[in-house]
Scaffold this motif. Sequence first.
Motif, mmCIF file in Angstrom:
data_model
loop_
_atom_site.group_PDB
_atom_site.id
_atom_site.type_symbol
_atom_site.label_atom_id
_atom_site.label_comp_id
_atom_site.label_asym_id
_atom_site.label_seq_id
_atom_site.Cartn_x
_atom_site.Cartn_y
_atom_site.Cartn_z
ATOM 1 N N CYS A 82 0.808 -1.227 0.000
ATOM 2 C CA CYS A 82 0.000 0.000 0.000
ATOM 3 C C CYS A 82 0.834 1.267 0.000
ATOM 4 O O CYS A 82 0.305 2.359 -0.221
ATOM 5 C CB CYS A 82 -0.926 0.002 1.212
ATOM 6 N N GLY A 83 2.113 1.188 0.314
ATOM 7 C CA GLY A 83 2.976 2.356 0.265
ATOM 8 C C GLY A 83 2.901 3.255 1.486
ATOM 9 O O GLY A 83 3.301 4.429 1.405
ATOM 10 N N TYR A 84 2.421 2.755 2.606
ATOM 11 C CA TYR A 84 2.379 3.553 3.831
ATOM 12 C C TYR A 84 3.724 3.478 4.546
ATOM 13 O O TYR A 84 4.500 2.526 4.385
ATOM 14 C CB TYR A 84 1.266 3.058 4.765
ATOM 15 N N LYS A 85 3.981 4.465 5.381
ATOM 16 C CA LYS A 85 5.211 4.508 6.166
ATOM 17 C C LYS A 85 4.863 4.250 7.626
ATOM 18 O O LYS A 85 4.133 5.011 8.248
ATOM 19 C CB LYS A 85 5.900 5.871 6.027
ATOM 20 N N LEU A 86 5.395 3.133 8.175
ATOM 21 C CA LEU A 86 5.096 2.737 9.540
ATOM 22 C C LEU A 86 6.254 3.072 10.456
ATOM 23 O O LEU A 86 7.407 3.190 10.025
ATOM 24 C CB LEU A 86 4.799 1.238 9.607
ATOM 25 N N CYS A 87 5.922 3.189 11.743
ATOM 26 C CA CYS A 87 6.939 3.460 12.769
ATOM 27 C C CYS A 87 6.909 2.342 13.795
ATOM 28 O O CYS A 87 5.904 2.131 14.474
ATOM 29 C CB CYS A 87 6.676 4.815 13.429
ATOM 30 N N PHE A 88 8.023 1.591 13.870
ATOM 31 C CA PHE A 88 8.203 0.570 14.897
ATOM 32 C C PHE A 88 9.197 1.109 15.914
ATOM 33 O O PHE A 88 10.274 1.615 15.537
ATOM 34 C CB PHE A 88 8.722 -0.735 14.292
ATOM 35 N N LEU A 89 8.900 0.976 17.191
ATOM 36 C CA LEU A 89 9.776 1.509 18.234
ATOM 37 C C LEU A 89 11.154 0.878 18.160
ATOM 38 O O LEU A 89 12.184 1.576 18.228
ATOM 39 C CB LEU A 89 9.151 1.264 19.613
ATOM 40 N N GLU A 90 11.203 -0.430 17.960
ATOM 41 C CA GLU A 90 12.478 -1.131 17.962
ATOM 42 C C GLU A 90 13.255 -0.954 16.654
ATOM 43 O O GLU A 90 14.442 -1.234 16.580
ATOM 44 C CB GLU A 90 12.264 -2.630 18.242
ATOM 45 N N ARG A 91 12.566 -0.479 15.597
ATOM 46 C CA ARG A 91 13.213 -0.334 14.306
ATOM 47 C C ARG A 91 13.528 1.123 13.949
ATOM 48 O O ARG A 91 14.591 1.416 13.363
ATOM 49 C CB ARG A 91 12.316 -0.940 13.219
ATOM 50 N N ASP A 92 12.627 2.033 14.262
ATOM 51 C CA ASP A 92 12.729 3.397 13.758
ATOM 52 C C ASP A 92 13.076 4.445 14.810
ATOM 53 O O ASP A 92 13.222 5.624 14.479
ATOM 54 C CB ASP A 92 11.398 3.798 13.086
ATOM 55 N N VAL A 93 13.190 4.050 16.073
ATOM 56 C CA VAL A 93 13.537 5.005 17.126
ATOM 57 C C VAL A 93 14.918 4.633 17.659
ATOM 58 O O VAL A 93 15.178 3.466 18.008
ATOM 59 C CB VAL A 93 12.504 4.976 18.267
ATOM 60 N N LEU A 94 15.816 5.626 17.702
ATOM 61 C CA LEU A 94 17.188 5.366 18.162
ATOM 62 C C LEU A 94 17.177 4.921 19.612
ATOM 63 O O LEU A 94 16.448 5.493 20.451
ATOM 64 C CB LEU A 94 18.031 6.628 18.007
ATOM 65 N N PRO A 95 17.947 3.900 19.944
ATOM 66 C CA PRO A 95 17.995 3.434 21.347
ATOM 67 C C PRO A 95 18.698 4.455 22.234
ATOM 68 O O PRO A 95 19.423 5.321 21.770
ATOM 69 C CB PRO A 95 18.767 2.121 21.244
ATOM 70 N N GLY A 96 18.484 4.332 23.524
ATOM 71 C CA GLY A 96 19.166 5.178 24.503
ATOM 72 C C GLY A 96 18.272 6.254 25.095
ATOM 73 O O GLY A 96 18.617 6.868 26.106
ATOM 74 N N GLY A 97 17.116 6.532 24.479
ATOM 75 C CA GLY A 97 16.219 7.558 25.017
ATOM 76 C C GLY A 97 15.293 6.988 26.078
ATOM 77 O O GLY A 97 15.182 5.779 26.263
ATOM 78 N N ALA A 98 14.624 7.884 26.740
ATOM 79 C CA ALA A 98 13.636 7.452 27.741
ATOM 80 C C ALA A 98 12.434 6.842 27.023
ATOM 81 O O ALA A 98 11.939 7.386 26.019
ATOM 82 C CB ALA A 98 13.217 8.633 28.604
ATOM 83 N N TYR A 99 11.953 5.734 27.546
ATOM 84 C CA TYR A 99 10.849 5.005 26.903
ATOM 85 C C TYR A 99 9.615 5.878 26.745
ATOM 86 O O TYR A 99 9.017 5.977 25.666
ATOM 87 C CB TYR A 99 10.531 3.741 27.711
ATOM 88 N N THR A 100 9.233 6.545 27.808
ATOM 89 C CA THR A 100 7.990 7.339 27.768
ATOM 90 C C THR A 100 8.117 8.485 26.793
ATOM 91 O O THR A 100 7.181 8.779 26.041
ATOM 92 C CB THR A 100 7.648 7.858 29.171
ATOM 93 N N GLU A 101 9.258 9.150 26.778
ATOM 94 C CA GLU A 101 9.439 10.274 25.867
ATOM 95 C C GLU A 101 9.456 9.802 24.417
ATOM 96 O O GLU A 101 8.898 10.464 23.525
ATOM 97 C CB GLU A 101 10.726 11.011 26.195
#
Length: 573
Positions: free
Chosen positions: A446-465
């Motif tokens: 379908c060509g949508y852009k998804l966001c996975f926490l473990e894939r698209d967010v850099l590690p090391g930040g606060a989980y809640t933020e």
Amino acid sequence: MWTGVYWALPVILLLLPGVQVTFYTFQETEGFLTGMQPSGYIALAGDQFIMQCASLNQSVIYNDSESYQNKVAWFRHYQNGGQAQPVGNGQENIILKGNFLWFPKLETVHSGVYSCQIRDEKIYLTLAVIQKDKTHCQDYAHSTVDLLSGSGDSITCPAMTCYSASGHLPVRWYKNGKLVKLNKNRPTLELENEKLVLKTVYKRDAANYTCDFNYSENDTLWIVRRMLTVRVFGKETKIPPSILNFNGVETIEAELGKPLTLECRVNFGFERNSTPTIKWLVNSNDNSTDISLELEESRIVEDDGNGKTIIHTAYFSKVTERHLIATFTCFAQNFQGNTTGVLRLKKKSPVNGPFLTYVLCGIILTVIFIFGGSAYIYIHWIEIVLLYRNYFPYDETIGDGKEYDAFISHANHSSSEDILESEEGGGVTEEMFVLKLLPEFLEQQCGYKLCFLERDVLPGGAYTEDIVASIKRSRRVIYVLSPRYISSPCIFELQTGINQLLVDDQFKLILIKFRPLPEMDTLPHIVKKALNILPAMKWNGSKSNHSDSTFWKNVRYHMPVKKTKISNGDPGL
């Protein structure tokens, strides 16, 4: 005048077993005749009449209290000496009310001897009903009296002049059953022999009145009883009657060979001494005289005390050509003048039978088409919307400042539950669904852009933020719900999405129930309420695997509208 009747009824009493006629002396009080006990009542056929279970000459002539209903028994005795028959059940137009018998309309067959039993007392009463047309007296007709409020007037006991003046004493008047007496609080009320004089008429004078007077002939004493209704009106009208349903000249359609009823609705203002006149007049333009009304009748449809509305109808069994060239005039008249209204007839255009059939069939087919089309649209609404997006694409994501089309919220996985999930999920585990099927369908096809926490967010930040920031940067949040999700810290992600939903009108939540959820009593109130209100899609295992399934169509339907290329293929297959 009716000597035979007078003597016959006492003789009947003497012949009845167990019946005694007692004559005794009593004192003259309030003008009552002394020397004899009255033998019974004289009344006129056509009147209403009341006979109380009590001795004659009472200050109250009836009591309609329901407390008497089962305490008084009435019987009628017959000359043949047979067993007395109970009365008052409505048969022969005789009704028991309270402690009295009510005759709504007297007939000569009601003449006879009656007895009533109340407590340990038994009372015998005689009733002689006289037909008006069997006498030479003309003072019987009126039983309704109309009075004008604020004026002075009197009420006369009907039929007083039909009896010898030397044979009767002053009339006893009753209002709604209670004896009328002179009262210092009502100085405008006077009793003058047979008249009840009202020097000033009030609205409260409207009531049912009864007049009794003693009458003796050939040493037999009777009580003559008449009942009349007094109505009190406001002012008499000063205008002619008015025709309500048409004015001037009006034309109506008539079908040749068919019956027709003409109706004239007229309002007459109140007039005390006037009988309204209303009739139909026929005028034929060819001077023929063979047009006549077959049936005319009037009926009162409204009478509010200030006037009455009368409908006067004329009937034709068959409309002819002569009726079409004639004029029909409704004529109404009172003391103030007259009013007319004219009706003309015109030929009614015949309705083509086949044409009417086609019209009806067209209406039926149109209704079927509308309901069928509505049902089809309701069932296939999602497919229709997706098809429209393909042929008329537009992009709602332009300029909204969002980076991702959807953030994927799911629970961490445990390999120990994969086998069970695979069996319940139609060969698909929760991990496979989240990490393989969702990206393959939404991103690759379908060509949508998804966001996975473990894939698209850099590690090391606060989980809640990281969660709050990722959700704010996404247009949707897809929640993959399962018992593992409900019992994990992921509830924070769901709560964050709900809060964002409250502040962002374009933001939406997509709930997917991958497995049945357990009881949610321990969840935060806002989360529990959202899960109960928001719609959720259910993963149906192998039925949902292929990309054309209802499940994947629903997922795509809830995703943002944007220009995408749809490629063929089933996710994960």
